[in-house]
Design a protein around this motif. Structure first.
Motif, PDB file in Angstrom:
ATOM      1  N   GLY A   1       0.690  -0.770   0.179  1.00 38.74           N
ATOM      2  CA  GLY A   1      -0.075   0.314   0.281  1.00 38.74           C
ATOM      3  C   GLY A   1       1.225   1.650  -0.391  1.00 38.74           C
ATOM      4  O   GLY A   1       2.329   1.338   0.456  1.00 38.74           O
TER       5      GLY A   1
ATOM      6  N   GLY B   1       2.558   1.164   3.396  1.00 36.60           N
ATOM      7  CA  GLY B   1       3.762   0.100   3.741  1.00 36.60           C
ATOM      8  C   GLY B   1       4.867  -0.020   3.116  1.00 36.60           C
ATOM      9  O   GLY B   1       5.570   0.128   2.728  1.00 36.60           O
TER      10      GLY B   1
ATOM     11  N   ASP C   1      -4.717 -12.849   4.448  1.00 39.78           N
ATOM     12  CA  ASP C   1      -6.079 -11.649   4.206  1.00 39.78           C
ATOM     13  C   ASP C   1      -7.075 -11.464   5.159  1.00 39.78           C
ATOM     14  O   ASP C   1      -7.379 -12.422   6.057  1.00 39.78           O
ATOM     15  N   LEU C   2      -7.168 -10.457   5.156  1.00 34.87           N
ATOM     16  CA  LEU C   2      -8.046  -9.555   6.065  1.00 34.87           C
ATOM     17  C   LEU C   2      -9.280 -10.595   5.890  1.00 34.87           C
ATOM     18  O   LEU C   2      -9.840 -10.391   7.370  1.00 34.87           O
TER      19      LEU C   2
ATOM     20  N   ILE D   1      -2.895   1.915  12.413  1.00 35.92           N
ATOM     21  CA  ILE D   1      -3.083   3.250  11.708  1.00 35.92           C
ATOM     22  C   ILE D   1      -4.480   3.405  11.463  1.00 35.92           C
ATOM     23  O   ILE D   1      -5.115   2.454  10.983  1.00 35.92           O
ATOM     24  N   SER D   2      -4.957   4.581  11.915  1.00 36.18           N
ATOM     25  CA  SER D   2      -6.342   5.038  12.130  1.00 36.18           C
ATOM     26  C   SER D   2      -7.142   6.274  11.326  1.00 36.18           C
ATOM     27  O   SER D   2      -5.872   6.542  10.562  1.00 36.18           O
TER      28      SER D   2
ATOM     29  N   GLY E   1      -5.127  11.853   8.418  1.00 35.50           N
ATOM     30  CA  GLY E   1      -5.664  12.812   7.823  1.00 35.50           C
ATOM     31  C   GLY E   1      -5.593  12.205   6.098  1.00 35.50           C
ATOM     32  O   GLY E   1      -5.666  11.145   5.629  1.00 35.50           O
ATOM     33  N   TRP E   2      -5.875  13.026   4.848  1.00 39.65           N
ATOM     34  CA  TRP E   2      -5.944  12.638   3.602  1.00 39.65           C
ATOM     35  C   TRP E   2      -4.238  12.498   3.141  1.00 39.65           C
ATOM     36  O   TRP E   2      -3.314  13.349   3.716  1.00 39.65           O
TER      37      TRP E   2
HETATM   38  N1  NAP Z   1      -5.219   6.556   2.276  1.00 39.11           N
HETATM   39  C1  NAP Z   1      -5.818   7.504   3.001  1.00 39.11           C
HETATM   40  O1  NAP Z   1      -5.348   8.691   2.731  1.00 39.11           O
HETATM   41  C2  NAP Z   1      -5.472   7.295   4.338  1.00 39.11           C
HETATM   42  C3  NAP Z   1      -6.205   8.154   5.525  1.00 39.11           C
HETATM   43  C4  NAP Z   1      -5.677   7.685   7.072  1.00 39.11           C
HETATM   44  C5  NAP Z   1      -5.982   6.670   7.553  1.00 39.11           C
HETATM   45  N2  NAP Z   1      -5.302   5.835   5.989  1.00 39.11           N
HETATM   46  C6  NAP Z   1      -4.987   4.145   6.947  1.00 39.11           C
HETATM   47  O2  NAP Z   1      -3.753   3.958   6.662  1.00 39.11           O
HETATM   48  C7  NAP Z   1      -3.236   2.079   6.013  1.00 39.11           C
HETATM   49  C8  NAP Z   1      -2.960   2.330   4.882  1.00 39.11           C
HETATM   50  O3  NAP Z   1      -3.755   3.748   4.313  1.00 39.11           O
HETATM   51  P1  NAP Z   1      -2.961   3.151   2.501  1.00 39.11           P
HETATM   52  O4  NAP Z   1      -3.075   4.367   1.734  1.00 39.11           O
HETATM   53  O5  NAP Z   1      -1.045   3.171   1.991  1.00 39.11           O
HETATM   54  O6  NAP Z   1      -3.443   2.456   1.677  1.00 39.11           O
HETATM   55  P2  NAP Z   1      -3.521   1.262   0.364  1.00 39.11           P
HETATM   56  O7  NAP Z   1      -2.673   2.263  -0.237  1.00 39.11           O
HETATM   57  O8  NAP Z   1      -4.835   1.198  -0.221  1.00 39.11           O
HETATM   58  O9  NAP Z   1      -3.669  -0.473   0.376  1.00 39.11           O
HETATM   59  C9  NAP Z   1      -3.672  -1.466   1.412  1.00 39.11           C
HETATM   60  C10 NAP Z   1      -2.940  -2.195   1.689  1.00 39.11           C
HETATM   61  O10 NAP Z   1      -3.684  -3.303   2.481  1.00 39.11           O
HETATM   62  C11 NAP Z   1      -3.582  -4.629   1.619  1.00 39.11           C
HETATM   63  N3  NAP Z   1      -4.891  -5.347   2.117  1.00 39.11           N
HETATM   64  C12 NAP Z   1      -6.125  -4.652   1.433  1.00 39.11           C
HETATM   65  N4  NAP Z   1      -6.854  -5.419   1.435  1.00 39.11           N
HETATM   66  C13 NAP Z   1      -6.947  -6.600   1.847  1.00 39.11           C
HETATM   67  C14 NAP Z   1      -7.076  -8.520   2.334  1.00 39.11           C
HETATM   68  N5  NAP Z   1      -8.229  -8.177   2.516  1.00 39.11           N
HETATM   69  N6  NAP Z   1      -5.662  -8.677   2.733  1.00 39.11           N
HETATM   70  C15 NAP Z   1      -4.516  -9.066   2.943  1.00 39.11           C
HETATM   71  N7  NAP Z   1      -4.579  -7.339   2.582  1.00 39.11           N
HETATM   72  C16 NAP Z   1      -5.740  -6.433   2.111  1.00 39.11           C
HETATM   73  C17 NAP Z   1      -3.612  -4.218   0.824  1.00 39.11           C
HETATM   74  O11 NAP Z   1      -2.994  -5.168  -0.164  1.00 39.11           O
HETATM   75  P3  NAP Z   1      -3.012  -6.003  -2.077  1.00 39.11           P
HETATM   76  O12 NAP Z   1      -2.273  -4.476  -2.500  1.00 39.11           O
HETATM   77  O13 NAP Z   1      -1.837  -6.953  -1.713  1.00 39.11           O
HETATM   78  O14 NAP Z   1      -4.121  -5.290  -1.383  1.00 39.11           O
HETATM   79  C18 NAP Z   1      -2.868  -3.460   0.534  1.00 39.11           C
HETATM   80  O15 NAP Z   1      -1.792  -3.484   0.902  1.00 39.11           O
HETATM   81  C19 NAP Z   1      -4.871   2.058   5.956  1.00 39.11           C
HETATM   82  O16 NAP Z   1      -4.855   0.734   7.713  1.00 39.11           O
HETATM   83  C20 NAP Z   1      -6.107   3.299   6.083  1.00 39.11           C
HETATM   84  O17 NAP Z   1      -7.509   2.791   6.494  1.00 39.11           O
HETATM   85  C21 NAP Z   1      -5.233   5.755   4.965  1.00 39.11           C
END
Ligand code: NAP
Length: 288
Positions: free
Chosen positions: A11, A14, A37-38, A100-101, A151-152
């Motif tokens: 992600g 990550g 798998d989640l 991370i929330s 945030g975003w």
């Molecule tokens: N992006 C934002 O704006 C934002 C804001 C606030 C908080 N957050 C939080 O920050 C954290 C990281 O966000 P991010 O933006 O880096 O996320 P992201 O880019 O959407 O990536 C999501 C990650 O979760 C994995 N994933 C999704 N579904 C899955 C499943 N069913 N089983 C196992 N793995 C799964 C994906 O793996 P695959 O690629 O293999 O599917 C990917 O590695 C998350 O907890 C998110 O809620 C994000």
């Protein structure tokens, strides 16, 4: 030497954290998607227990806010119940857990900005599932966790950022003369790069508690587009539009802006600055 177990390595966040861990010489077990798998909770618990980590960095989530609204069960299974299993496994291993929330845990109160003393009231299923994930961490790994609300998130950089900031930059580079951006929904920015640096530091110090991690300022996507326009010396026009022009499955709150009371007392370095400065640093990574 720390044994680190990381979920969501592919992600946005990550990817930054795995590369920062490498830079610092840490080795991490990045959860293998064929085993992780989640939705498969027993397998998650067994996988983590088998790895016996000292540190768990839990980034994997169902992050599609509109999909979560259409499929609330999926939101609950992936963001709440999977996190509960990870928290139980962390407790069983004696590991420090980072979760991370999201600023999406706020919004229903109708305020402009929320700090750590505000009681979360989400407006959509994604926000509720992330909040339940927080509660599961607190209940099952009570003394050894850190929760950071972001945030975003901005990150990825050239060729990889397909989110709002990346799209605006691309449209400007492609010679667009008019841009449109929503002006009646507010939030705060979190730089994934900054958050990644902070996580490494917090991990080394085993910091605990719940903190907001976002740049200073509550802003709309129109404000962000205008700031990018200024940075890139865009000569065209940027038009504010109402969110009703882009109907989405999940309701978005008027504001999910977050600010932190406590972060400065935790650390003097690696913490976010003013949103325009943090955005400018990120936009600069697209140039040159
Ligand atoms: N992006 C934002 O704006 C934002 C804001 C606030 C908080 N957050 C939080 O920050 C954290 C990281 O966000 P991010 O933006 O880096 O996320 P992201 O880019 O959407 O990536 C999501 C990650 O979760 C994995 N994933 C999704 N579904 C899955 C499943 N069913 N089983 C196992 N793995 C799964 C994906 O793996 P695959 O690629 O293999 O599917 C990917 O590695 C998350 O907890 C998110 O809620 C994000």
């Amino acid at each position: 030497m720390n044994k680190i177990f990381l979920t969501g390595g592919t992600g946005m966040l990550g990817t930054y954290v795995t590369s920062t861990l490498n830079d610092y010489g840490y080795e991490a077990i990045v959860a293998d998607r064929s085993r992780f798998d989640l939705a498969n909770h027993k397998a998650i618990y067994d996988y983590v227990k088998e790895a016996r980590p000292d540190v768990i960095l839990h980034f994997a989530a169902e992050t599609d806010v509109d999909l979560c609204e259409r499929e609330p069960a999926r939101a609950g299974i992936c963001n709440h119940l999977a996190t509960e299993q990870i928290a139980k496994a962390a407790q069983a291993c004696g590991a420090w857990l980072l979760y991370i929330s999201s600023s999406n845990v706020f919004g229903a109160e109708g305020k402009i900005s929320y700090n750590e003393l505000d009681i979360p009231q989400p407006t959509n299923y994604y926000g509720r599932s992330k909040l339940n994930g927080e509660d599961a961490v607190r209940a099952n790994c009570p003394d050894n966790h850190l929760i950071l609300r972001a945030g975003w998130m901005i990150g990825g950089g050239p060729g990889k950022d397909h989110k709002f900031v990346g799209k605006i930059i691309q449209q400007i580079k492609d010679g667009a003369t008019e841009l449109k951006a929503v002006s009646d929904r507010l939030g705060s920015l979190t730089s994934a790069g900054q958050l990644s640096d902070f996580i490494i530091k917090a991990m080394a110090n085993r910091q605990t508690g719940t903190y907001h991690f976002a740049s200073h300022g509550t802003i709309s996507r129109f404000d962000i587009a205008r700031a990018i326009g200024e940075i890139l010396k865009f000569k065209g026009s940027i038009m504010p539009v109402e969110s009703s022009r882009f109907p989405l499955s999940a309701p978005r709150p008027f504001s999910e802006g977050i600010q932190s009371i406590y972060l400065p007392s935790l650390s003097e370095s690696c913490i976010p600055g003013y949103w325009k400065d943090d955005l400018a640093r990120y936009v600069a990574s697209f140039q040159g």
